[in-house]
Design a protein around this motif. Structure first.
Motif, mmCIF file in Angstrom:
data_model
loop_
_atom_site.group_PDB
_atom_site.id
_atom_site.type_symbol
_atom_site.label_atom_id
_atom_site.label_comp_id
_atom_site.label_asym_id
_atom_site.label_seq_id
_atom_site.Cartn_x
_atom_site.Cartn_y
_atom_site.Cartn_z
ATOM 1 N N VAL A 1 0.847 -1.196 0.000
ATOM 2 C CA VAL A 1 0.000 0.000 0.000
ATOM 3 C C VAL A 1 0.886 1.251 0.000
ATOM 4 N N VAL A 2 2.014 1.193 0.702
ATOM 5 C CA VAL A 2 2.950 2.321 0.706
ATOM 6 C C VAL A 2 3.494 2.558 -0.710
ATOM 7 N N LEU A 3 3.818 1.477 -1.392
ATOM 8 C CA LEU A 3 4.366 1.605 -2.747
ATOM 9 C C LEU A 3 3.307 2.096 -3.738
ATOM 10 N N THR A 4 2.088 1.602 -3.570
ATOM 11 C CA THR A 4 1.005 2.037 -4.461
ATOM 12 C C THR A 4 0.763 3.532 -4.276
ATOM 13 N N TYR A 5 0.816 3.939 -3.034
ATOM 14 C CA TYR A 5 0.577 5.347 -2.692
ATOM 15 C C TYR A 5 1.641 6.243 -3.337
ATOM 16 N N GLY A 6 2.874 5.749 -3.397
ATOM 17 C CA GLY A 6 3.945 6.535 -4.012
ATOM 18 C C GLY A 6 3.886 6.498 -5.519
ATOM 19 N N ASN A 7 3.735 5.309 -6.063
ATOM 20 C CA ASN A 7 3.873 5.130 -7.510
ATOM 21 C C ASN A 7 2.593 5.444 -8.269
ATOM 22 N N LEU A 8 1.466 5.372 -7.587
ATOM 23 C CA LEU A 8 0.154 5.586 -8.199
ATOM 24 C C LEU A 8 -0.079 4.666 -9.395
ATOM 25 N N THR A 9 0.452 3.460 -9.265
ATOM 26 C CA THR A 9 0.170 2.399 -10.244
ATOM 27 C C THR A 9 -0.071 1.123 -9.426
ATOM 28 N N PRO A 10 -0.637 0.105 -10.050
ATOM 29 C CA PRO A 10 -0.828 -1.143 -9.294
ATOM 30 C C PRO A 10 0.504 -1.730 -8.839
ATOM 31 N N VAL A 11 0.487 -2.403 -7.697
ATOM 32 C CA VAL A 11 1.666 -3.129 -7.224
ATOM 33 C C VAL A 11 1.359 -4.625 -7.307
ATOM 34 N N VAL A 12 2.173 -5.325 -8.058
ATOM 35 C CA VAL A 12 2.007 -6.774 -8.189
ATOM 36 C C VAL A 12 2.716 -7.417 -6.998
ATOM 37 N N HIS B 1 11.015 4.551 1.788
ATOM 38 C CA HIS B 1 12.114 5.129 1.004
ATOM 39 C C HIS B 1 11.863 4.939 -0.500
ATOM 40 N N ILE B 2 11.505 3.708 -0.883
ATOM 41 C CA ILE B 2 11.246 3.431 -2.306
ATOM 42 C C ILE B 2 10.058 4.260 -2.787
ATOM 43 N N SER B 3 9.068 4.356 -1.916
ATOM 44 C CA SER B 3 7.860 5.098 -2.268
ATOM 45 C C SER B 3 8.192 6.563 -2.605
ATOM 46 N N GLU B 4 9.130 7.143 -1.868
ATOM 47 C CA GLU B 4 9.549 8.532 -2.146
ATOM 48 C C GLU B 4 10.170 8.640 -3.536
ATOM 49 N N ILE B 5 10.986 7.651 -3.877
ATOM 50 C CA ILE B 5 11.621 7.669 -5.208
ATOM 51 C C ILE B 5 10.542 7.557 -6.285
ATOM 52 N N LEU B 6 9.603 6.631 -6.062
ATOM 53 C CA LEU B 6 8.559 6.399 -7.058
ATOM 54 C C LEU B 6 7.644 7.613 -7.189
ATOM 55 N N LYS B 7 7.428 8.281 -6.059
ATOM 56 C CA LYS B 7 6.538 9.437 -6.042
ATOM 57 C C LYS B 7 7.075 10.540 -6.957
ATOM 58 N N LYS B 8 8.383 10.741 -6.901
ATOM 59 C CA LYS B 8 8.993 11.774 -7.756
ATOM 60 C C LYS B 8 8.740 11.451 -9.213
ATOM 61 N N LYS B 9 8.879 10.166 -9.548
ATOM 62 C CA LYS B 9 8.640 9.750 -10.943
ATOM 63 C C LYS B 9 7.167 9.942 -11.300
ATOM 64 N N ALA B 10 6.286 9.545 -10.374
ATOM 65 C CA ALA B 10 4.844 9.619 -10.647
ATOM 66 C C ALA B 10 4.425 11.063 -10.925
ATOM 67 N N HIS B 11 5.048 11.988 -10.190
ATOM 68 C CA HIS B 11 4.651 13.382 -10.354
ATOM 69 C C HIS B 11 5.068 13.972 -11.693
ATOM 70 N N GLN B 12 5.906 13.241 -12.416
ATOM 71 C CA GLN B 12 6.272 13.731 -13.756
ATOM 72 C C GLN B 12 5.340 13.177 -14.828
ATOM 73 N N ARG B 13 4.365 12.353 -14.403
ATOM 74 C CA ARG B 13 3.482 11.746 -15.411
ATOM 75 C C ARG B 13 2.326 12.678 -15.733
ATOM 76 N N PRO B 14 2.265 13.148 -17.011
ATOM 77 C CA PRO B 14 1.210 14.109 -17.339
ATOM 78 C C PRO B 14 -0.191 13.524 -17.199
ATOM 79 N N ASP B 15 -0.337 12.188 -17.404
ATOM 80 C CA ASP B 15 -1.691 11.592 -17.363
ATOM 81 C C ASP B 15 -2.343 11.712 -15.993
ATOM 82 N N LEU B 16 -1.522 11.889 -14.934
ATOM 83 C CA LEU B 16 -2.113 11.961 -13.596
ATOM 84 C C LEU B 16 -2.630 13.357 -13.273
ATOM 85 N N GLY B 17 -2.157 14.336 -13.995
ATOM 86 C CA GLY B 17 -2.633 15.711 -13.789
ATOM 87 C C GLY B 17 -2.307 16.273 -12.424
ATOM 88 N N LEU B 18 -1.222 15.803 -11.787
ATOM 89 C CA LEU B 18 -0.860 16.316 -10.468
ATOM 90 C C LEU B 18 -0.061 17.608 -10.624
#
Ligand code: PEP
Ligand code: CO
Length: 461
Positions: free
Chosen positions: A94-105, A441-458
């Motif tokens: 759930v922590v990783l999903t929250y950061g990455n905003l994509t499904p976690v397998v 920690h990983i979630s923070e890294i993923l979050k930075k990447k997620a925030h660069q995704r235009p489709d999320l509109g963040l």
């Protein structure tokens, strides 16, 4: 070059590393026959669904979390233990999903991780030379010659314990325990009242609010099963080929062979010889599979492995689990990533930051330092970003218990503290606090990447 025909027995024509010498071959064959007559543990439809999800990981549309014990133990198959392992996996996911905003397998090293390759066939215990412990499916950890002699009955027990574990996992993941509205309850007791636990609570509160908001908009878990159940897949190192072959079945729908002992199986660093029996067995089954890649794997070997294990370049079929160590990843990983990328091969790149960072302390404990684990992971993400490839996921050894096996982390576990709760049957595992810290920690890294995704509109980073 055309491959020779494959059959479920063809691996027997190739040299197999790390196979135990069973004392009574006739009895051993009878045990394998009994296993062959048991029902499969997983079914091909589930395995195909996992492969589809891993194809999303390969394309950067999902993230893989594969984690669990180094070696499961028969005596660890009681309900509480399984529940605590599941809790930490759910919490991390759930922590990783929250950061990455994509499904976690989610794939556990669970419900079958009972056999271990060893660097040396024997070890010294109290001045006595004994056969090494090879996992509960082969021998017992007790340091006597009798206990260390391989026992075929253990294979059958491994099957039954895997079935019992999987049964409880299925009940938990589909019976309400994994409902997202219970996100607070996955915080483990000894983590709760700590800064880390509080950080998790704050995130859980955000999720609870988001769920309440969605409910107010008419979206609730009654209508969306994704909110109240999760898919947790099982995996283990498929080391003992006779056992794995005995649990392989032809799928009635497609006519293809599947390994039905787990959804996902992998080949270890010590058994990935190109002309070895493990490669031969793996190439014929249709499961998604992994292969561990350490510092001795060169470019040509890797490309041959990829070609052999995934000749049709099917996305989701192959996961490369790299485990170089924090000091070697910078020189080892980039040439391999480029080779695979330039070949146009679709793979999931997953980072195992555990096995390249193991060492033995002066007081005789096999351990890993949290800082090295974080360092290897950080470099893994950086390298994939610079090469334009996807850092697909992580492969970790951990437990939901409060063990003292890896050094460092929030509690800054020291050499002297290792003996307090050093309970692993094989390699040192992250405890629940270290695991949560790592996922944040990983979630923070993923979050930075997620925030660069235009489709999320963040808009805010
Ligand atoms: C393991 O995953 O426990 C293991 C033995 O890893 P490797 O094959 O990478 O050494
Ligand atoms: Co291990």
């Amino acid at each position: 070059m055309a491959q020779k025909p494959w059959s479920i027995d063809s691996y027997k024509m190739f040299p197999a590393e790390q196979q135990p010498v069973w004392p009574d071959p006739v009895y051993h064959r009878a045990i394998l026959e009994e296993i062959r007559n048991q029902p499969p543990l997983v079914f091909a439809g589930e395995v195909r669904e996992l492969k589809r999800q891993l194809a999303e990981v390969a394309q950067g549309k999902a993230f893989l979390l594969q984690a669990g014990d180094c070696a499961e133990e028969f005596q660890g198959t009681h309900g509480k233990n399984i529940r605590e392992k599941l809790k930490i996996l759910l919490q991390m996911a759930v922590v990783l999903t929250y950061g990455n905003l994509t499904p976690v397998v989610k794939i556990g090293r669970i419900a079958g991780q009972y056999s271990k390759p060893r660097s040396k066939p024997t070890e010294e215990v109290n001045g006595q030379t004994l056969p090494s412990f090879r996992g509960d499916s082969v021998n017992a950890i007790t340091p006597t010659l009798e206990a260390r002699t391989p026992d075929s009955n253990r294979l059958l027990r491994a099957y039954h314990q895997s079935a019992a574990t999987l049964n409880l996992l299925r009940a938990f993941t589909h019976g309400g325990f994994a409902d997202l509205s219970r996100v607070h309850s996955w915080n483990l007791d000894f983590v709760k009242n700590s800064p880390l636990g509080n950080k998790y609570e704050a995130m859980a509160e955000d999720i609870t609010r988001a769920l309440a908001f969605m409910r107010a908009c008419g979206i609730d878990s009654e209508k969306f099963p994704q909110l109240h159940q999760v898919d947790l897949y099982t995996s283990h190192e498929a080391l003992l080929l006779d056992y794995e072959a005995a649990l392989s079945r032809v799928d009635s729908l497609t006519g293809d062979w599947y390994n039905c002992s787990a959804h996902f199986i992998w080949i270890g660093e010590r058994t990935r010889q190109l002309d070895g029996a493990h490669l031969e067995y793996f190439r014929g089954i249709k499961n998604p599979v992994g292969v561990k890649i350490g510092p001795t794997c060169d470019r040509d070997t890797l490309l041959k492995l990829v070609e052999k294990l995934n000749p049709e370049n099917e996305p989701g079929r192959l996961t490369l689990i790299t485990r170089f160590g924090a000091d070697k990843i910078e020189s080892c990983l980039p040439p391999l990533v480029r080779a695979v990328r330039d070949e146009g091969a679709s793979v999931v790149w997953s980072c195992d930051p555990m096995h390249g960072n193991t060492y033995t302390t002066t007081n005789g404990y096999k351990t890993r330092h949290f800082e090295k684990i974080v360092s290897e992971l950080d470099q893994f993400f950086q390298i994939h970003v610079s090469e334009g490839t996807h850092p697909g996921g992580v492969h970790l050894e951990l437990t939901g218990d409060h063990v003292t096996e890896c050094l460092g982390g929030v509690e800054d576990i020291t050499d002297e503290e290792l003996p307090y709760r050093y309970n692993t049957a094989c390699d040192p595992r992250l405890n629940a606090k270290q695991s949560l810290e790592l996922s944040l920690h990983i979630s923070e890294i993923l979050k930075k990447k997620a925030h660069q995704r235009p489709d999320l509109g963040l808009t805010v980073g």
